[in-house]
Scaffold this motif. Structure first.
Motif, PDB file in Angstrom:
ATOM      1  N   ILE C   6       0.841  -1.203   0.000  1.00 43.56           N
ATOM      2  CA  ILE C   6       0.000   0.000   0.000  1.00 43.56           C
ATOM      3  C   ILE C   6       0.870   1.245   0.000  1.00 43.56           C
ATOM      4  O   ILE C   6       0.614   2.199  -0.732  1.00 43.56           O
ATOM      5  N   ALA C   7       1.936   1.195   0.794  1.00 42.43           N
ATOM      6  CA  ALA C   7       2.788   2.371   0.876  1.00 42.43           C
ATOM      7  C   ALA C   7       3.415   2.664  -0.470  1.00 42.43           C
ATOM      8  O   ALA C   7       3.478   3.807  -0.906  1.00 42.43           O
ATOM      9  N   SER C   8       3.845   1.613  -1.184  1.00 42.02           N
ATOM     10  CA  SER C   8       4.482   1.959  -2.451  1.00 42.02           C
ATOM     11  C   SER C   8       3.449   2.368  -3.488  1.00 42.02           C
ATOM     12  O   SER C   8       3.762   3.152  -4.389  1.00 42.02           O
ATOM     13  N   TYR C   9       2.232   1.877  -3.351  1.00 40.20           N
ATOM     14  CA  TYR C   9       1.190   2.392  -4.228  1.00 40.20           C
ATOM     15  C   TYR C   9       0.994   3.883  -3.966  1.00 40.20           C
ATOM     16  O   TYR C   9       0.880   4.698  -4.878  1.00 40.20           O
ATOM     17  N   LEU C  10       0.976   4.178  -2.695  1.00 41.51           N
ATOM     18  CA  LEU C  10       0.804   5.570  -2.306  1.00 41.51           C
ATOM     19  C   LEU C  10       1.933   6.430  -2.860  1.00 41.51           C
ATOM     20  O   LEU C  10       1.714   7.550  -3.327  1.00 41.51           O
TER      21      LEU C  10
ATOM     22  N   SER D  60      -0.727   3.911 -13.856  1.00 37.01           N
ATOM     23  CA  SER D  60      -1.345   3.982 -12.536  1.00 37.01           C
ATOM     24  C   SER D  60      -2.028   2.664 -12.179  1.00 37.01           C
ATOM     25  O   SER D  60      -1.915   2.172 -11.060  1.00 37.01           O
ATOM     26  N   ALA D  61      -2.702   2.081 -13.165  1.00 38.63           N
ATOM     27  CA  ALA D  61      -3.377   0.813 -12.899  1.00 38.63           C
ATOM     28  C   ALA D  61      -2.351  -0.281 -12.615  1.00 38.63           C
ATOM     29  O   ALA D  61      -2.556  -1.125 -11.731  1.00 38.63           O
ATOM     30  N   VAL D  66       0.456  -4.004  -8.802  1.00 36.41           N
ATOM     31  CA  VAL D  66       1.661  -4.484  -8.143  1.00 36.41           C
ATOM     32  C   VAL D  66       1.619  -4.174  -6.648  1.00 36.41           C
ATOM     33  O   VAL D  66       1.874  -5.035  -5.817  1.00 36.41           O
ATOM     34  N   ASN D  67       1.250  -2.958  -6.328  1.00 36.11           N
ATOM     35  CA  ASN D  67       1.427  -2.540  -4.939  1.00 36.11           C
ATOM     36  C   ASN D  67       0.215  -2.762  -4.048  1.00 36.11           C
ATOM     37  O   ASN D  67       0.367  -3.004  -2.863  1.00 36.11           O
ATOM     38  N   SER D  72       2.064 -11.112  -8.717  1.00 38.96           N
ATOM     39  CA  SER D  72       3.413 -11.615  -8.908  1.00 38.96           C
ATOM     40  C   SER D  72       3.888 -11.395 -10.328  1.00 38.96           C
ATOM     41  O   SER D  72       5.064 -11.563 -10.628  1.00 38.96           O
ATOM     42  N   GLY D  73       2.958 -11.099 -11.215  1.00 36.70           N
ATOM     43  CA  GLY D  73       3.334 -10.868 -12.599  1.00 36.70           C
ATOM     44  C   GLY D  73       2.201 -10.146 -13.294  1.00 36.70           C
ATOM     45  O   GLY D  73       1.064 -10.128 -12.812  1.00 36.70           O
TER      46      GLY D  73
END
Ligand SMILES: Nc1ncnc2c1ncn2[C@@H]1O[C@H](COP(=O)(O)OP(=O)(O)OP(=O)(O)O)[C@@H](O)[C@H]1O
Ligand SMILES: Nc1ncnc2c1ncn2[C@@H]1O[C@H](COP(=O)(O)OP(=O)(O)OP(=O)(O)O)[C@@H](O)[C@H]1O
Ligand SMILES: [Mg+2]
Ligand SMILES: [Mg+2]
Lengths: 289, 235, 317, 382, 269
Positions: C6-10, D60-61, D66-67, D72-73
């Motif tokens: 979540i943090a890296s998305y942020l 962004s998507a 990923v986050n 994993s891919g």
């Protein structure tokens, strides 16, 4: 020479479509003072309404046209009532951004309802007449109809604006909304009529575009900038100017491929428009003061 | 006999604080009533409130005894009330004639009689009937504005500073016209800074300051009142 | 440095928002302060991005450059290039009224995009420029978080400059021009000059935004500069945030980009079979949320308020 | 934790009509894998992301996938304009393998992607050759090209011209078109110069249909040669079967007699109805399958580990496994054997750039149907 | 000080000003009167650089200023007010006035960024001046209002206030009195006189209020139909038949309006 004539014919067809859009944009701008960015999607929705009438009632595209125009007029008034009316007293730029949001909404609705593939009104190809007396140019019946019906609609709008009190009231409103109120002009009704005309003509533009090409959820959005260019060229707030603007943009876009790479075609409309703005900022016909 | 117009204890403004703090106004049929007062007193605001252009928060407005509080301007025009705002009172890109026609938007039938009437009142407008109102001089615009209001043959004419920017000749004329109009049985309610002249033809006058009635009397009496003269009429 | 998901998305979300905030601040200078209706943001955005990309990528035979210069030189180039374009367009359109400037600017932006798209020798055309380096390479800060910090530094820096400009007499003249040109001219201000300054400065800031974008993405193609994501979204951000208010511009960038991204989480709840409808629904939702903001807060989330008087408090009356 | 694979496709915007079937194909793969016991004993999950056919929302998507979703891919994206920035700003720094099923741009071959970007579709450089071959086979000596002005169109047009001229053919004129225009008659008029016998139309149906219609109506062309982008059944519906009969096209395609291809089309038909004759379904399916196999082989859902095992499971040597044989593959892997995935779209053997060679199909319209005439490996003419 | 030399202006078909020549002497308060539409504002606008004359020249201190833009004229010491108020709507009243003073170093961006202290200091001097002007015009209570929210008369005052914010030498006032309360107008008159006496400002005033004109102006020029028809002291002009007919109205003399309504005469004074 035939080449040029042929492209001129095509240009007039495209110009008719742009004109139908530009008159609406011009009127809305005149009265409500904002550039209506959802107008392209009005065209799209109008075209799809036409499709529904065709498939549901088995109408031909020409009979679906009035139905789509009525339908779109209703939609336009509805949108105005639920959205634009609430923010009419704020700055025009707010309305502009709202119309942009409305464009997104309409486009996704079209996609939800009708899907995102290409569709068309009728299967098959209509082959053109060959007019030997005119250097052998080819003319499709559909094209003739599009130009003629556009002419008819333009005349109707012209008569409405110049001959009726409501038409004049529209101009009054575009001049000074407060004073129009004070004079007892039923402002809301005038605005409603503006949307009726704008919506109906947008639907006509959409149906014409559908007849001439195909239906697609972004068809109108793609045509929006040339429509704006036509509006500007004719002078903002000048419905008659929109006709000249539409035709000039249409013809020059079609003809441009004769001299410049086709990839630059969309720039033609803009180049004309920008040049125009710099040389004669009021448009061909002076825009509102 | 009921009053033509009666506004009782109006409170209201532009959203924030109330500009009107209990304003009272009354116009009897056949009367010329003048409102005077310093700049920013709320005179224009009171006119707008009466004409339904502004939300009245408390108080009521009666026209011939019927309540018209917060009615739409369109309704006012239909009832025969005409109003000339202080600023932006013409349609700038329309011709003089079209301006006048717009004044009579709600009237059915032939307009030429009404137009003629206005043209006789303001011959200059006849001369300039094809000019765009936005390109006219300040004074000429005032004429257009008055003319537009008269197109409905009102029973009550509300004027916000009708003589601002007019030449002395025209001011005289305008007041003459107003008297004429009044003589035809039309009630007139006007705001004026040309207070002396206005009060001179007025049946009654109000002095408004900070949204409240400060004085009310016949025109001549107000003119004679030294305090009023000193504070509001320029000595 | 390890970051949880979540943090890296942020981090990435904020980097995006930061890039857009720079663009929105540039637009605020033009529209919010001066009333210049520029809907050709994408043009300046693209010029900045491409300039920085060409200057910093390693050499290529396919297109002009690249010169392999450092990040800051790239950004400097982006600012200079967009300044130059800003001067040219500003001079051309100097005489135009609001609505006309709008349409002219979108036309010019589209022409710039088409130019980039078709002139391979300059920009590698439709194939785009790849391999744009990130700054701080070779340092421990060469992470997404590191780049976010870089972007934040620039946002803060631009905010500071723009906010000062706004509160200063310079900004006062711009607002006066926005309200009434003849009166500003009568007050002795050279409106053409001030307008040009504001337009060019705004354009330069947009160019800077373009540079930051290029190094964040690592790849540029003309597709990124189509009107929807190059121009309109920035307008939406400024208007929703509060035009005329610099904090509003930044807040608007965060909120609008938030809506744009977060709506996806909602539609993800739909069963996978309905993903296509979900996507359309999401756009619908974006549109509706936008309308809600506009109807409820037409002046934006943080409406413009006159700047605090910079001078000492006046004596109490 | 169960393995999650991100599917990044355009669900709105210009290419949305390609996104949906690609997503379905991956859903099919997931269903089959899970029916076979899943990856490392757990159901594999799909997280979808919408690129909106634009780089900004696409990246962004991908970030979200990923986050937030913790995939994993990534399978995707479709257009190179989105695939490349995702690779550079998400996959490479995040060390997540990414396999595109549709990005055919030659740029990807040499892209500095830290070896995290793969594709299951051959580069346009090959399709250009295939296109030239079928054009020559039709007996056309002189043709004109109209191509969509993006990396796809431009790459193909250039590759085709080179190959076709080597073959002794002549390209009369080459015209790029901008999408979204209401009319393309000027372009057609340009293309008509020099007496071409046929039009090579490289583009997408969105505008391609308009071009076709106007080409036919205006009497400019009767014969067409298409690429994969125009392999769309709605053309028949909208234009009429009789006008398209005899026109041919290429598409990256596996030999459809291969068991992999057959399995895919039957399974797809069972799950979602007839396979739309659109490209990039089988490639999406394969990309997803490979990702799962590589995770199984690595015994981990870590991105780097999966990447490191991708070539191992995709390329020879090893025992061949194909679509629908996940269970078998798992068994082999568990037994410590090497496997070689032979997919729905072909042999999918990744080279050092992450590219695959490929075979191409020649398709044609026959009485309103799109039929595949043959599958072949293009050879560059001398 | 100002010399208008045979100036004409045509708009489309309308000839608004025809060959007007007149002079405004240094240190004078010159009046310009005439019926509505006579061309007074048009003449002003040409002098103030809003648009160039179709013909003729305008000289300031003997220097040809024809066609110079307004901001340049401002720096030559020429300021003007507008007949229809031109306020900066979404700025506060105070800010409206703060815009005006010339030579503010904070108008240069680099100073704004780099020499904040100095900019601040200057602004505080400007503010003092603003407060004086506000006090003088009795609009201090709306100082923090947005100017767009002012009443019609308040806007006129604000417009006038702007001319007081600078050290002008030549001030053009287009109907400063229209819509302004007469008590306040008396004060404005005094201010004009004081500025004229103490600071040597030259004024040229368009006005329809004859009280103001006769108390203030000498000489007075009369325009009608775009032409200059008479000039002189107000007392002379009142006797000029042409002027009376075109402008002042039939029976007028002395305090305006009173002869027109003899019945009220007693009450009015
Ligand atoms: N831009 C314009 N275009 C066309 N006509 C104009 C324009 N401006 C002014 N006029 C005309 O020129 C004439 C003179 O106008 P001007 O505004 O100078 O009058 P004025 O003497 O100031 O009158 P007032 O005392 O009523 O303000 C008027 O008849 C007006 O209609
Ligand atoms: N649109 C508005 N929004 C907010 N406040 C307003 C608005 N219009 C007027 N006001 C405020 O209301 C008060 C009264 O204004 P109003 O226009 O009624 O004054 P007035 O008595 O007509 O003055 P004047 O003689 O100068 O025209 C003023 O203090 C003004 O600042
Ligand atoms: Mg008032
Ligand atoms: Mg005037």
């Amino acid at each position: 020479m035939t080449d040029i004539l042929q492209l001129l014919v095509y240009g007039l067809v495209l110009g008719s479509v742009l004109t139908m859009g530009a008159i609406g944009v011009s009127m809305i701008f005149g009265i409500l003072r904002f550039a209506h960015f959802a107008h392209g999607d009005f065209m799209t929705l109008g075209a799809y309404l036409g499709l529904t009438f065709i498939s549901a009632f088995g109408l031909s595209a020409w009979w679906a046209l009035p139905a789509a125009m009525v339908g779109m007029a209703v939609v336009a008034v509805f949108i105005d009532q639920v959205l634009y009316r609430r923010i009419r007293r704020t700055q025009p730029v707010i309305l502009l951004i709202a119309s942009f949001g409305m464009a997104l909404i309409l486009r996704s609705l079209v996609q939800l309802i009708w899907g995102s593939d290409n569709q068309s009104y009728a299967t098959g190809i209509q082959f053109p007449w060959r007019l030997d007396w005119l250097g052998g140019i080819r003319l499709k019946p559909d094209h003739l109809w599009i130009v003629l019906i556009s002419l008819g609609l333009v005349m109707a709008v012209h008569l409405f604006l110049t001959r009726t009190r409501l038409g004049k009231a529209m101009r009054a409103m575009s001049d000074n909304m407060d004073l129009a109120l004070v004079s007892g002009i039923p402002a809301e009704r005038v605005i409603m009529v503006t949307w009726v005309i704008g919506g109906a003509l947008a639907a006509a533009a959409g149906v014409f575009l559908g007849i001439d090409t195909r239906l697609h959820p972004v068809m109108g959005w793609s045509a929006l900038l040339p429509v704006f260019a036509a509006t500007i060229l004719g002078g903002i707030g000048r419905p008659y100017g929109a006709i000249a603007g539409g035709m000039i943009i249409g013809v020059s876009m079609e003809m441009s491929t004769l001299i410049i790479p086709a990839a630059y075609k969309p720039a033609v409309a803009f180049a004309i428009m920008v040049g125009m703005l710099i040389l004669r900022p009021q448009g061909i016909f002076k825009g509102t003061v | 006999m009921t009053s033509l117009l009666e506004a009782r204890d109006l409170y209201g403004g532009y959203g924030g604080v109330d500009i009107l703090q209990g304003t009272n106004l009354r116009v009897e049929p056949d009367e010329i009533v003048v409102i005077v007062g310093p700049n920013g007193a709320g005179k224009s605001t009171a006119m707008k409130a009466v004409f339904g252009l502004l939300r009245i928060r408390a108080g009521e407005v009666l026209y011939k005894g019927e309540p018209i509080t917060n009615a739409k301007p369109e309704q006012m025009v239909k009832r025969g009330i005409a109003y000339v705002p202080q600023e932006k009172n013409v349609f700038p890109s329309m011709t003089v004639r079209e301006n006048l026609e717009m004044g009579a938007y709600l009237m059915k039938g032939d307009l030429s009689k009404r137009l003629d009437k206005v043209y006789t009142l303001f011959p200059k407008l006849a001369e300039r009937r094809r000019q765009q109102a936005g390109l006219m001089s300040g004074g000429e615009r005032q004429m257009v504005a008055m003319g537009r209001a008269l197109m409905i043959d009102p029973e009550l004419l509300m004027l916000d500073e009708p003589t601002a920017g007019l030449s002395p000749l025209l001011i005289d004329e305008t007041f003459e016209r107003i008297k004429e109009i009044n003589a035809q049985g039309i009630g007139v309610l006007m705001v004026e800074q040309n207070a002396k002249q206005a009060l001179a033809i007025a049946d009654r006058g109000y002095v408004l300051a900070t949204g409240r009635n400060r004085h009310e009397d016949t025109g001549p009496n107000l003119l004679a009142d030294p305090e009023v003269a000193e504070m509001f009429l320029g000595g | 440095m390890e970051l949880t998901g979540i943090a890296s998305y942020l981090v990435s979300f904020l980097t995006f928002a930061g890039v857009y905030a720079v663009l929105a601040l540039g637009l605020n200078m033009q529209w919010g302060f001066t009333g210049q209706f520029n809907i050709g943001i994408a043009g300046f955005f693209a010029v900045g991005a491409y300039t920085s990309a060409i200057l910093t990528t390693p050499g290529s035979p396919a297109y002009l450059g690249g010169f392999g210069l450092p990040f800051l030189v790239g950004l400097g180039g982006a600012v200079i290039a967009s300044t130059i374009i800003g001067v040219i367009i500003g001079l051309i359109t100097a005489r135009l009224r609001t609505d006309y400037l709008a349409i002219a600017s979108i036309g010019i932006a589209e022409m710039i995009r088409l130019f980039i798209k078709n002139e391979d020798w300059l920009s590698n055309g439709v194939r785009g420029i790849a391999g744009i380096p990130r700054p701080l390479q070779g340092t421990p800060l060469d992470t997404p978080l590191g780049y976010l910090l870089v972007v934040v530094v620039f946002v803060v820096g631009v905010y500071f400059l723009v906010e000062r400009a706004y509160a200063s007499p310079w900004g006062r003249v711009l607002r006066a021009i926005r309200e009434n040109e003849p009166a500003t001219a009568a007050a002795g201000k050279d409106i053409a000059n001030f307008r040009l300054q504001a337009f060019v400065l705004g354009s330069a800031i947009m160019g800077l935004g373009g540079g930051l974008y290029a190094h964040f993405f690592g790849f540029l193609s003309p597709e990124a500069f189509r009107p929807l994501y190059g121009t309109f979204i920035v307008w939406v951000m400024l208007i929703a945030g509060g035009s005329g208010n610099n904090r509003g511009a930044i807040l608007g960038a965060v909120v609008v980009w938030g809506i744009w991204s977060v709506t996806e989480l909602f539609t993800d709840m739909l069963p996978a079979e309905h993903a296509t409808q979900g996507a359309a629904l999401r756009v619908l939702l974006i549109g509706v949320l936008l309308q809600v903001i506009l109807v409820l807060r037409p002046q934006g989330l943080l409406p413009e308020k006159p700047p605090r008087l910079i001078a000492r408090q006046r004596r109490s009356r | 934790a169960p393995m999650k694979i991100g599917v990044l496709v355009p669900l709105t915007g210009d290419l949305q009509s390609y996104g949906e079937p690609a997503l379905k194909a991956t859903q099919l793969a997931a269903k089959e894998i899970n029916a076979a016991g899943g990856v490392m004993g757990e159901d594999v999950q799909i997280a979808s992301g919408d690129t909106q056919t634009s780089p900004q929302p696409g990246v962004s998507a991908a970030q979200k996938l990923v986050n937030v979703e913790g995939v994993s891919g990534i399978m995707g994206a479709l257009s190179s304009g989105v695939t490349i920035p995702v690779a550079q700003s998400v996959s490479k720094p995040g060390k997540i393998p990414q396999i595109s099923s549709a990005s055919t741009s030659p740029v990807i071959t040499s892209l500095d992607d830290g070896d995290f970007l793969f594709r299951t579709v051959p580069s346009d450089a090959f399709q250009g050759v295939a296109l030239s071959q079928i054009t020559a086979d039709k007996g056309y000596k002189t043709v004109s090209i109209i191509y969509i002005n993006n990396d796809y169109g431009k790459g193909l047009a250039e590759a085709f011209t080179t190959a076709f001229e080597k073959q002794g053919g002549k390209v009369a004129s080459t015209v790029a078109y901008e999408k979204g225009q209401p009319a393309y008659r000027g372009e057609l008029q340009q293309a008509d110069k020099g007496d071409p016998e046929a039009l090579v139309l490289i583009g997408y149906p969105e505008n391609g249909q308009t071009i076709l219609r106007q080409a036919l109506e205006g009497g400019y062309f009767r014969n067409f040669v298409f690429t994969d982008g125009m392999k769309a059944p709605e053309l028949v519906e909208n234009l009429g079967a009789e006008y398209l009969n005899g026109s041919v096209g290429t598409v990256p395609q596996a030999r459809d007699d291969s068991p992999g291809a057959q399995h895919f089309s039957t399974a797809y038909e069972e799950a979602y109805g007839a396979v739309p004759p659109k490209p990039y379904l089988d490639t999406a399916y394969d990309a997803f399958y490979l990702m799962a196999l590589a995770a199984e082989a690595a015994g981990s859902t870590d991105g780097v580990a999966i990447r490191d095992h991708l070539r191992e499971v995709a390329n020879p040597p090893g025992e061949q496994v194909g679509p629908g044989e996940f269970e078998k593959a798992v068994k082999l892997l568990k037994a410590g054997k090497d496997i070689d995935y032979e997919g729905a779209s072909g042999s999918v053997n990744f080279d050092e750039n992450g590219d695959v060679p490929g075979t191409f199909g020649e398709w044609t319209f026959e009485d309103g149907k799109i039929v595949t005439k043959r599958i072949f490996e293009p050879t560059m003419p001398k | 000080m100002i010399q208008i030399d045979n100036v004409s202006k045509t708009f489309g078909g309308i000839q608004a000003v025809r060959g007007v020549s007149l002079e405004v002497a240094e240190g004078s308060i010159t009046g310009l009167i005439g019926p509505n539409g006579a061309g007074k504002s048009t003449l002003f606008n040409m002098v103030a650089g809003l648009f160039p004359p179709s013909e003729g020249r305008v000289l300031l201190d003997g220097r040809d200023i024809t066609g110079l833009p307004p901001h340049k004229l401002f720096h030559l010491g020429l300021v003007r007010t507008f007949q229809i108020p031109h306020e900066f709507s979404r700025m506060t009243v105070r800010e409206n006035l703060m815009v005006v003073p010339p030579g503010q170093s904070g108008e240069n961006l680099f100073n704004a960024w780099l020499r904040w202290g100095r900019v601040k200091q200057e602004d505080s001097a400007v503010l003092d001046k603003v407060d004086d002007v506000l006090d003088f015009l009795e609009i201090t209570h709306v100082a923090d209002e947005l100017a767009g929210n002012l009443s019609g008369g308040q806007k006129k005052l604000l417009d006038l206030g702007r001319t007081m914010m600078t050290d002008a030498r030549m001030v053009l006032l287009d109907e400063p009195g229209a819509g302004v309360n007469r008590t306040l107008l008396g004060k404005i008159r005094e201010a004009i006189q004081r500025l004229n006496r103490e600071r040597g400002y030259t004024f040229c005033v368009i006005e329809h209020d004859m009280d103001l004109i006769s108390a203030l102006c000498d000489p007075v020029h009369v325009m009608a139909n775009g032409e200059l028809i008479a000039s002189g002291a107000m007392t002379e002009l009142r006797r000029n038949e042409q002027v009376r007919e075109a402008y002042l109205g039939g029976g007028m003399s002395g305090q305006m309006g009173e002869n027109a309504r003899p019945s009220n005469q007693g009450d009015a004074s």
